[in-house]
Design an enzyme around this catalytic site. Structure first.
Site, PDB file in Angstrom:
ATOM      1  N   ASP A  89       0.518  -1.029   0.242  1.00  0.00           N
ATOM      2  CA  ASP A  89      -0.038  -0.024   0.303  1.00  0.00           C
ATOM      3  C   ASP A  89       0.717   1.119   0.361  1.00  0.00           C
ATOM      4  O   ASP A  89       2.251   0.890  -0.173  1.00  0.00           O
ATOM      5  CB  ASP A  89      -1.095  -0.213   1.647  1.00  0.00           C
ATOM      6  CG  ASP A  89      -2.566   0.921   1.198  1.00  0.00           C
ATOM      7  OD1 ASP A  89      -2.091   1.856  -0.121  1.00  0.00           O
ATOM      8  OD2 ASP A  89      -3.305   1.353   2.012  1.00  0.00           O
ATOM      9  N   ASP A 124      -4.298   7.041  -4.066  1.00  0.00           N
ATOM     10  CA  ASP A 124      -5.590   7.576  -4.071  1.00  0.00           C
ATOM     11  C   ASP A 124      -5.340   9.013  -2.684  1.00  0.00           C
ATOM     12  O   ASP A 124      -5.056   8.584  -1.667  1.00  0.00           O
ATOM     13  CB  ASP A 124      -6.182   6.230  -4.330  1.00  0.00           C
ATOM     14  CG  ASP A 124      -6.180   5.052  -2.830  1.00  0.00           C
ATOM     15  OD1 ASP A 124      -4.701   4.998  -2.575  1.00  0.00           O
ATOM     16  OD2 ASP A 124      -7.200   5.089  -1.853  1.00  0.00           O
ATOM     17  N   CYS A 274     -15.209 -22.372  19.108  1.00  0.00           N
ATOM     18  CA  CYS A 274     -14.771 -22.448  17.945  1.00  0.00           C
ATOM     19  C   CYS A 274     -13.620 -23.412  17.914  1.00  0.00           C
ATOM     20  O   CYS A 274     -13.527 -23.497  19.089  1.00  0.00           O
ATOM     21  CB  CYS A 274     -13.419 -20.987  17.360  1.00  0.00           C
ATOM     22  SG  CYS A 274     -11.865 -21.047  16.291  1.00  0.00           S
ATOM     23  N   CYS A 279      -8.643 -22.386  19.672  1.00  0.00           N
ATOM     24  CA  CYS A 279      -9.265 -22.952  21.099  1.00  0.00           C
ATOM     25  C   CYS A 279      -9.389 -24.551  21.344  1.00  0.00           C
ATOM     26  O   CYS A 279     -10.112 -24.831  22.740  1.00  0.00           O
ATOM     27  CB  CYS A 279     -10.436 -22.070  20.814  1.00  0.00           C
ATOM     28  SG  CYS A 279     -10.843 -19.924  19.789  1.00  0.00           S
TER      29      CYS A 279
HETATM   30  N1  GUN Z   1      -6.042   1.515   3.533  1.00  0.00           N
HETATM   31  C1  GUN Z   1      -7.646   0.780   3.858  1.00  0.00           C
HETATM   32  N2  GUN Z   1      -8.231   2.088   3.089  1.00  0.00           N
HETATM   33  C2  GUN Z   1      -7.921   2.645   1.933  1.00  0.00           C
HETATM   34  C3  GUN Z   1      -8.084   3.702   1.024  1.00  0.00           C
HETATM   35  O1  GUN Z   1      -9.166   3.572   0.461  1.00  0.00           O
HETATM   36  N3  GUN Z   1      -6.532   3.898   0.113  1.00  0.00           N
HETATM   37  C4  GUN Z   1      -5.620   2.675   0.734  1.00  0.00           C
HETATM   38  N4  GUN Z   1      -4.355   3.277  -1.003  1.00  0.00           N
HETATM   39  N5  GUN Z   1      -5.030   2.625   1.770  1.00  0.00           N
HETATM   40  C5  GUN Z   1      -6.188   1.682   2.224  1.00  0.00           C
HETATM   41 ZN    ZN Z   2     -10.106 -20.573  17.894  1.00  0.00          ZN
END
Ligand code: GUN
Ligand code: ZN
Length: 648
Positions: A89, A124, A274, A279
């Site tokens: 990211d 973004d 679970c 668990c």
């Molecule tokens: N991680 C959580 N939401 C977003 C998002 O809208 N854009 C980006 N680049 N990473 C994210």
């Molecule tokens: Zn569990």
């Protein structure tokens, strides 16, 4: 990058997503790896949870000198010690959370490229739910601009271009369309974290639908920052392929356990509901008594087990064809999620969802509650009945729902009716909707299981469809001998054979209005199964034109039948048009790959039988579609039509 559909259900799909570091089966989950603090290493994740792809943050790596230098030197795979596909990211989320972070939109993309990320993300603009439409529109404009610029510097990296637009469906849709024009290969839906946090699932559904409607269907879609399994089934059914989870670690550090139906504080649990290895090994009080770090670790593992288990369940539901049942069942575990299901009743959403829905499934459709009647497959079947069924006679005798097949259950009554008059239509007022008796073996009429009594909403919807279907007809509800006496003797007895009525009705529903006129204009011979008495093969003037499948009561198209349909229906009806280069292969019986498809009838749906033609509309083969039109025209990999029979 390669992305190929292998199986499908609802608008969800099982795909193979391949980068140079390997292949991932979608839908799948990317655990978020914090390069500064790995609670569980990616290698362990692969070993214990079958993790195929992870996501980490290039902004965090770039900000830290040591990490930055190492990543640039040995690459991100060595940095976090994972040899499978890695997504990174960009820092968008950090600027949303912490306000101004200094980042250059192109620099961060180049950095992701330089550290060898498989999928890098543009910087973004995070659209928040509370911003005004004007502000959201400005964010979309800037996001699209950055995507256009980033594409030029991405190198071999797959570029993830995030759909933004806040909670404004038209902005989401516009953003998705603009991004799809760019040569991008991966589309996250962003800005949804605040919706998740506040359980605004109705808005989430609107955002997903508006985005998906504008996106190129041949590209993977990632729901950014939605790591809770509660929403996985619905999001997958709407077409999301990837999720990422930092929730597994965040919740664990906070003493919270994730379950498919919600989240619980460990402190409030007497028993662990679970069966995951954690668990099983610990009781709730043993877990509580662990040291903080150890407790977080064990809870994180549980959270991952549960999240991955839900994805397994979803993928197998797609393979089994019962994803909607899973969605409906899960929705009933959370009132906000349940509320969001209302969005699926809107006609504009039903018509969009219907395009992805296969025409038939291998297993019966199960009623799970008042949402079942709104499933796209039922919507289609009602529409096709109203648009394609040829009533033949004005008088309709209506029977209540009964055991299946209806023609057997009501055989005595039907015999009596036919003896008196053959010029009546027999209709079952079933809990799923009106079922003409000729269609009582066709999917989903025969292959559906509804309880004795349904619910008010279903009853009302069914009654509405019944009225629409029988409008302007003379409807008589069956009352035994009283009804028989009412019938006027017909002139031409038993001239209209029930088998002919059955094959005509199925052909019209399956291939379109009047298909029966084209297929059965000659001497018809019907071969039935000796064992079951069901129709198997149909010959017209000695040519084998159709086979009826025992499982779904629908036709498989033989080449002789394809010729008749081709002659009768004008282009583009039932056609898939392929490039000249592909013609010799299809003539050898090979399947049609999506990249060779030039055009396709917009009415064709996955699993519909189709006519494969060349650019001059010359018939090449009969086949079965695996994709709908927009998918055929956009996918570059994988099969579009499985060829059944070809012209020699
Ligand atoms: N991680 C959580 N939401 C977003 C998002 O809208 N854009 C980006 N680049 N990473 C994210
Ligand atoms: Zn569990």
């Amino acid at each position: 990058m390669k992305f190929e559909i292998k199986d499908r259900d609802a608008a969800g799909r099982i795909c193979k997503f391949t980068t140079e570091h390997g292949t991932v089966t979608t839908p799948n989950l990317m655990p978020v790896i914090n390069p500064n603090k790995m609670l569980i290493s990616p290698k362990e994740m692969k070993k214990f949870f079958g993790t195929q792809i992870v996501i980490t943050n290039s902004y965090i790596i770039k900000k830290n000198e040591k990490l930055r230098e190492k990543a640039l030197e040995v690459g991100v795979h060595k940095l976090i010690d994972f040899d499978g596909p890695i997504m990174t990211d960009s820092g968008t989320f950090q600027s949303y959370v912490y306000g101004d972070v200094k980042l250059d939109p192109l620099e961060i993309v180049e950095f992701q490229r330089d550290i060898g990320s498989d999928v890098g993300t543009i910087l973004d603009i995070f659209g928040t739910p509370q911003q005004t439409k004007t502000k959201a529109a400005r964010g979309v404009k800037e996001t699209v601009k950055r995507a256009q610029q980033s594409i030029r510097v991405k190198g071999d990296m797959v570029l993830a271009c995030t759909v933004q637009g806040s909670v404004y469906p038209d902005l989401r849709n516009k953003c998705a369309k603009e991004l799809s024009k760019i040569d991008a290969d991966f589309f996250p839906i962003g800005g949804v974290v605040p919706l998740m946090e506040n359980q605004r699932y109705s808005d989430l559904v609107s955002c997903i639908l508006a985005s998906k409607k504008g996106l190129n269907p041949s590209k993977p879609v990632h729901l950014f920052g939605a790591g809770h399994p509660l929403i996985f089934p619905l999001a997958v059914a709407l077409g999301c392929d990837f999720f990422d989870s930092s929730a597994y670690a965040k919740y664990a550090n906070d003493g919270r356990m994730i379950f498919p139906w919600g989240t619980k504080k460990l402190d409030n649990l007497d028993e662990l509901p679970c069966c995951c290895p954690i668990c099983t090994k610990f009781t709730a009080s043993e877990l509580r008594n662990l040291k903080e770090n150890e407790k977080s670790l064990q809870l994180a593992k549980h959270n991952l087990y549960v999240s991955f288990a839900e994805l397994k369940k979803i993928r197998s539901a797609i393979a089994e064809g019962n994803l909607w049942e899973l969605v409906e069942t899960r929705a009933s575990s959370n009132p906000y999620l349940l509320e969001s299901m209302k969005k699926l009743k809107k006609t504009e959403n039903k018509t969009w969802l219907e395009q992805s829905e296969s025409t038939s499934k291998d297993r019966a459709l199960f009623y799970t509650g008042n949402h079942t009647i709104h499933r796209p497959i039922i919507y289609r079947c009602h529409r096709r009945l109203i648009d394609r069924y040829e009533p033949l006679f004005d008088t309709t005798i209506v029977f209540p729902d009964g055991n299946k097949p209806y023609s057997k259950y009501y055989s005595e009554q039907i015999k009596k009716i036919i003896r008196k008059s053959n010029n009546v239509k027999i209709l079952i007022n079933s809990r799923l909707g009106p079922v003409p008796i000729e269609l009582d073996e066709m999917y989903p009429f025969a292959q559906s299981v509804f309880p004795e009594t349904t619910d008010k909403e279903t009853e009302e919807e069914v009654s509405r469809i019944f009225d629409e279907f029988t409008r302007n007809r003379d409807v008589i509800f069956w009352e035994g001998d009283k009804t028989l006496q009412k019938l006027s003797e017909s002139q031409e007895k038993s001239q209209n054979d029930i088998d002919i009525r059955r094959i005509s009705a199925v052909a019209n529903i399956q291939f379109g209005k009047d298909a029966s006129k084209s297929l059965f204009d000659g001497k018809i011979k019907i071969i039935k199964s000796k064992k079951t008495g069901k129709i198997r093969n149909i010959y017209c003037d000695e040519n084998h034109i159709l086979s009826m499948r025992a499982g779904d009561g629908m036709f498989t198209l033989k080449i002789a039948g394809a010729k008749l349909l081709h002659r009768y229906f004008k282009y583009p009806r039932l056609r898939v048009t392929i490039e000249g280069d592909a013609v010799p292969f299809v003539k050898q019986g090979k399947s049609v790959f999506a990249k060779f498809v030039l055009d396709c009838d917009p009415e064709l749906r996955p699993f519909d039988e189709c006519l494969v033609v060349d650019e001059k509309d010359v018939l090449i083969a009969a086949g079965r579609c695996l994709l709908n039109r927009s998918e055929m025209l956009s996918f570059k990999y994988g099969m579009a039509v499985r060829t059944r029979e070809h012209i020699d």
